[in-house]
Write an enzyme that holds these catalytic residues in place. Structure first.
Site, PDB file in Angstrom:
ATOM      1  N   ASP A   6       0.560  -6.919   4.945  1.00 30.94           N
ATOM      2  CA  ASP A   6       0.818  -5.328   4.928  1.00 30.94           C
ATOM      3  C   ASP A   6       1.611  -4.620   3.462  1.00 30.94           C
ATOM      4  O   ASP A   6       1.168  -3.643   3.246  1.00 30.94           O
ATOM      5  CB  ASP A   6       1.709  -5.150   6.061  1.00 30.94           C
ATOM      6  CG  ASP A   6       1.249  -5.138   7.491  1.00 30.94           C
ATOM      7  OD1 ASP A   6      -0.271  -5.460   7.554  1.00 30.94           O
ATOM      8  OD2 ASP A   6       1.639  -5.002   8.485  1.00 30.94           O
ATOM      9  N   ASP A  31      -7.195   3.469   3.322  1.00 31.41           N
ATOM     10  CA  ASP A  31      -8.281   3.366   2.511  1.00 31.41           C
ATOM     11  C   ASP A  31      -8.585   5.036   2.494  1.00 31.41           C
ATOM     12  O   ASP A  31      -9.086   5.467   1.396  1.00 31.41           O
ATOM     13  CB  ASP A  31      -9.539   2.809   3.450  1.00 31.41           C
ATOM     14  CG  ASP A  31      -9.627   1.501   3.130  1.00 31.41           C
ATOM     15  OD1 ASP A  31      -8.620   0.781   2.471  1.00 31.41           O
ATOM     16  OD2 ASP A  31     -10.361   0.838   3.782  1.00 31.41           O
TER      17      ASP A  31
END
Ligand SMILES: CCCCCCCC/C=C\CCCCCCCC(=O)OC[C@H](COP(=O)(O)O[C@@H]1[C@H](O)[C@H](OP(=O)(O)O)[C@@H](O)[C@H](O)[C@H]1O)OC(=O)CCCCCCC/C=C\CCCCCCCC
Ligand SMILES: Nc1ccn([C@@H]2O[C@H](COP(=O)(O)O)[C@@H](O)[C@H]2O)c(=O)n1
Ligand SMILES: [Mg+2]
Ligand SMILES: [Mg+2]
Length: 214
Positions: free
Chosen positions: A29, A91
């Site tokens: 993460d 993204d």
């Protein structure tokens, strides 16, 4: 296409680096977050000023984190739905910054309304490409299509063109047209990809209804 053919190569190359980060106690993460922050900063600091070379170098250094985070998660046996959600969501943030940064250049000192609109079209259509798949899958369809221009293609075409166009500032002639050309290619390719994915979901929905009607 790149996702299919280049991923195996990058997995091999990046696996030792991913393993080293895990040994250092870095989490997947954290790599996702830092990679996105670096890509966004590179795009929004350099692109609006027309510094395409340095913007591309910075983004390239950080964007590979998108291949490293998943690799780390898989090596550590820690792939999770949260990780998949975080990866895909960020993204979209990085993509928005890249095409938004280019649009800001053309809206400002780049002084080209048409190319500003094309960059915005790349931004919006890229998000829609991803949305078609996410929404289709959330409705239970396989969405069995990648389409002409996936994210990797959008990024490679735009970033290679931006990086090489940026060399114009160092005196390389005739390269400045590459970025506008790439933006048109990505815009057209993304439009085709949206249509390919929509038609696939439409076919899958009709097929499912026919099976249900029997
Ligand atoms: C004279 C020199 C000038 C400077 C030149 C600079 C050259 C820089 C050139 C290119 C750099 C581009 C790097 C691009 C790397 C892309 C990495 C990447 O994003 O991979 C992610 C991608 C997808 O992963 P995910 O499954 O996590 O993402 C899914 C995807 O986003 C879906 O989107 P959709 O397709 O639907 O729109 C979403 O639906 C989904 O939610 C999401 O989860 O991974 C891949 O595709 C794997 C293949 C990557 C292939 C990378 C090829 C890189 C090729 C060349 C690199 C050359 C490097 C040169 C470095 C030079 C440095 C100076
Ligand atoms: N922070 C993260 C990031 C990713 N994952 C897992 O990896 C998959 C994506 O792999 P990539 O090679 O495309 O990065 C994603 O679907 C997750 O399963 C994770 O767990 N945590
Ligand atoms: Mg990733
Ligand atoms: Mg990703």
């Amino acid at each position: 296409m790149l996702n299919k053919y280049a991923r195996a190569f990058f997995t091999r190359v990046l696996t030792p680096f991913a393993a080293m980060l895990l040994r250092w106690g870095v989490s997947p993460d954290a790599v996702t977050l830092i990679g996105t922050a670096g890509s966004v900063a590179g795009a929004l600091v350099f692109f609006p000023r027309g510094e395409f070379f340095w913007g591309t170098i910075t983004i390239t250094l950080f964007i590979f984190s998108d291949l490293v985070d998943g690799n780390m998660a898989r090596q550590a046996g820690r792939s999770s739905k949260w990780g998949a959600f975080l990866d895909s969501t960020l993204d979209r943030v990085a993509d928005a910054a890249i095409f938004g940064g280019l649009a800001m250049w053309y809206a400002g000192s780049g002084n080209n309304d048409l190319l500003c609109a094309v960059a915005l079209f790349c931004l919006a259509s890229g998000q829609v490409v991803s949305y078609t798949k996410a929404r289709g899958e959330s409705l239970g369809f396989p969405v069995n299509v990648s389409g002409l221009v996936e994210r990797a293609e959008r990024l490679v075409i735009s970033l290679v063109a931006a990086g090489v166009s940026g060399l114009h500032a160092f005196g390389l002639p005739y390269v400045e047209w590459l970025l506008p050309f790439a933006l048109w290619v990505v815009a057209a390719g993304s439009l085709v990809t949206v249509l390919q994915r929509m038609l696939t979901v439409r076919r899958e929905a009709f097929e499912q209804e026919q099976v249900g009607a029997r």
